[in-house]
Design an enzyme around this catalytic site. Structure first.
Site, PDB file in Angstrom:
ATOM      1  N   ASN A 416      34.368  18.420  14.562  1.00 15.12           N
ATOM      2  CA  ASN A 416      36.136  18.173  14.924  1.00 15.12           C
ATOM      3  C   ASN A 416      36.774  18.407  13.531  1.00 15.12           C
ATOM      4  OD1 ASN A 416      38.575  17.789  15.682  1.00 15.12           O
ATOM      5  ND2 ASN A 416      38.043  16.371  17.305  1.00 15.12           N
ATOM      6  N   ASP A 417      36.558  17.472  12.588  1.00 12.74           N
ATOM      7  CA  ASP A 417      37.472  17.349  11.261  1.00 12.74           C
ATOM      8  C   ASP A 417      37.089  18.388  10.570  1.00 12.74           C
ATOM      9  OD1 ASP A 417      38.711  14.949  12.277  1.00 12.74           O
ATOM     10  OD2 ASP A 417      36.932  13.848  11.420  1.00 12.74           O
ATOM     11  N   VAL A 418      35.795  18.908  10.647  1.00 11.44           N
ATOM     12  CA  VAL A 418      35.596  20.032   9.419  1.00 11.44           C
ATOM     13  C   VAL A 418      35.978  21.618  10.107  1.00 11.44           C
ATOM     14  CG1 VAL A 418      33.565  18.724   8.812  1.00 11.44           C
ATOM     15  CG2 VAL A 418      33.015  20.357  10.416  1.00 11.44           C
TER      16      VAL A 418
END
Length: 489
Positions: A416-418
């Site tokens: 998600n964050d990456v």
């Protein structure tokens, strides 16, 4: 009591003689150090990591056996029993631990290294004669006091910091930053106090066995600062924290090596400390974070940033395994981006099977690994290596990011964050400035996650979910990939 110059000279000569090392012992410790260096070199690549582990085990075996053979040990049977018990516990834990729990296991082991350093320093403080650090005046040698204090302080910071890291990684406390008022003033003041008390203890006129409250004050302050340094650090920076604590544990061991006059401990601790610091610096650069800011305890973190709740629900496209299989078959290039969700679902074996089927159909498949994907450095590399994914198909962010523009499918599984474009566009986001994969440039994006309600570890929603070319595959990652494989056959 002041010693005349001649007595001081005689004391120095006597100390040097007492600390003289047999050439065979020096050679054994040198061999141990070389093996540790080879171990670090081997661990730098998944293809040589097994060999690196073996080098490290051999080096530690030589160091331990040499120490036991060359030192007068009153309770050798007890030590051997302790080694056997500890080894058995470590073996059982390593065999049973789930790969998803590996980051918190690493944090827990770091805490034990830190606690061991504190206990060794405490033993030297209470019984300096056994460590050969007692001067003729009945006081602990000044240089040894510095070594003890620094070793105990770094060990205590490592212990309490690792406990907090374990609690955050294990879900026992929130992964969000906990920002205390005036935390930087408190942290800086505590660190200055530790250094000041170390200097005062080194210069104290009376510092015999067990004498001096300053030693215990240093240990107590260090336990507190370890706690204060880690709680402000958020989940997005947790891989850096794990690497940083690894570095701390190495420096604590090196400091205790000086107290114990053990060359192997000094060399090993310095290797672990320096390599951990270098890795932390590299990861900070990969995240566009300031190394000093992170190790200073989340310096610059904003309590208002990010808003840890998902944004208002927006329309998105949801697909099935059959839809994904059909489009994957038509693709020429597929880039797979794994994340922590893949680790939770243990989907790496099914993912490799899917990639194998696609390659048989003439599709080019590559894996894109972000430096901070997962919960510890190299987490995704370890998972893919476990599934026997060919190393030449795995690429780091800087090597593959430009290829998303030519990719037919970006296959995001549990990340998600990456892949969150907020890192490039939203200055209020806690991940702003972190380099991310440009999955939005791919012709088609498949995004596997359990539900639309969740957000990444950093606590921010992801605009990729709602893009026109994105198809959400909402299910357990392993089950979804297995269904895709069946549909491809």
């Amino acid at each position: 009591m002041t010693l005349p110059p001649d007595a001081v000279s005689d004391l120095s000569i006597a100390a040097d003689a007492a600390h003289a090392v047999s050439p065979w012992v020096a050679l054994a410790y040198l061999a141990s150090g070389v093996l540790f260096i080879l171990a670090l070199r081997g661990l730098s690549s998944p293809s040589t990591s097994r060999r690196g582990n073996r080098f490290g085990m051999a080096g530690m075996l030589i160091a331990v056996v040499t120490t036991l053979v060359t030192h007068e040990i009153a309770g050798l049977p007890e030590i051997l029993v302790a080694i056997a018990v500890g080894g058995a516990i470590g073996f059982i834990i390593a065999r049973r631990i789930a790969m998803t729990a590996m980051p918190q296991l690493v944090a827990a082991f770091h805490s034990l290294v830190g606690l061991a350093a504190v206990l060794v320093a405490a033993a030297a403080f209470l019984n300096p004669g056994s460590f050969d650090i007692l001067g003729l005046d009945g006081n602990i040698l000044a240089v040894s006091r510095v070594e003890m204090a620094l070793g105990a302080a770094i060990g205590a910071i490592t212990f309490s910091g690792s406990v907090i890291a374990f609690a955050k990684l294990n879900g026992n406390m929130s992964g969000a930053p906990i920002l205390l008022p005036a935390r930087h003033v408190i942290n800086l003041g505590t660190l200055i106090a530790i250094l000041g008390m170390t200097a005062a203890y080194a210069l104290a006129p009376n510092a015999g066995p067990g004498e001096g409250w300053l030693f215990w004050a240093i240990v107590a302050a260090a336990f507190v600062i370890g706690f204060l340094l880690i709680i402000p650090i958020g989940g997005a920076d947790m891989p850096v924290v794990v690497s940083m604590l690894n570095s701390y544990s190495g420096w604590a061991a090196a400091a205790m090596g000086f107290t114990l006059h053990n060359t192997a401990m000094i060399v090993t601790g310095a290797l672990v400390g320096s390599s951990g610091a270098i890795l932390s610096y590299i990861m900070c650069r990969a995240m566009n974070r300031s190394f000093i800011s992170v190790i200073a305890g989340g310096f610059g973190a904003d309590a208002s940033a990010g808003g840890g709740e998902p944004k208002e629900q927006r329309p998105y496209k949801q697909g099935s395994a059959a839809d994904a299989a059909f489009m994957l078959e038509q693709a020429e290039k597929v880039i797979i981006i794994p994340g922590y969700g893949m680790a939770v679902a243990q989907a790496q074996h099914a993912l490799r099977e899917m990639a194998d089927v696609l390659k048989e159909k003439g599709v080019e498949v590559k894996y894109a690994i972000h430096p901070v994907a997962g919960r510890m450095p190299g987490h995704m590399n370890v998972l893919l290596a476990e599934a026997n994914v060919p190393y030449d198909e795995v690429f780091e962010l800087e090597d593959i990011n430009s290829e998303f523009a030519t990719a037919d499918v970006a296959f995001v599984i549990g990340a998600n964050d990456v892949v969150n474009p907020a890192a490039k566009t939203d200055k209020s986001s806690p991940i702003y400035g972190m380099p991310v994969f440009d999955v939005d440039k791919a012709k088609q994006v498949f995004f596997i996650k359990r539900s639309m309600g969740g957000v990444g570890y950093a606590g921010v929603d992801n605009d990729v979910f709602y893009m026109d070319q994105t198809m959400m595959l909402l299910a357990d990652a392993k089950k979804m990939v297995e269904e895709i494989v069946k549909a491809l056959d």
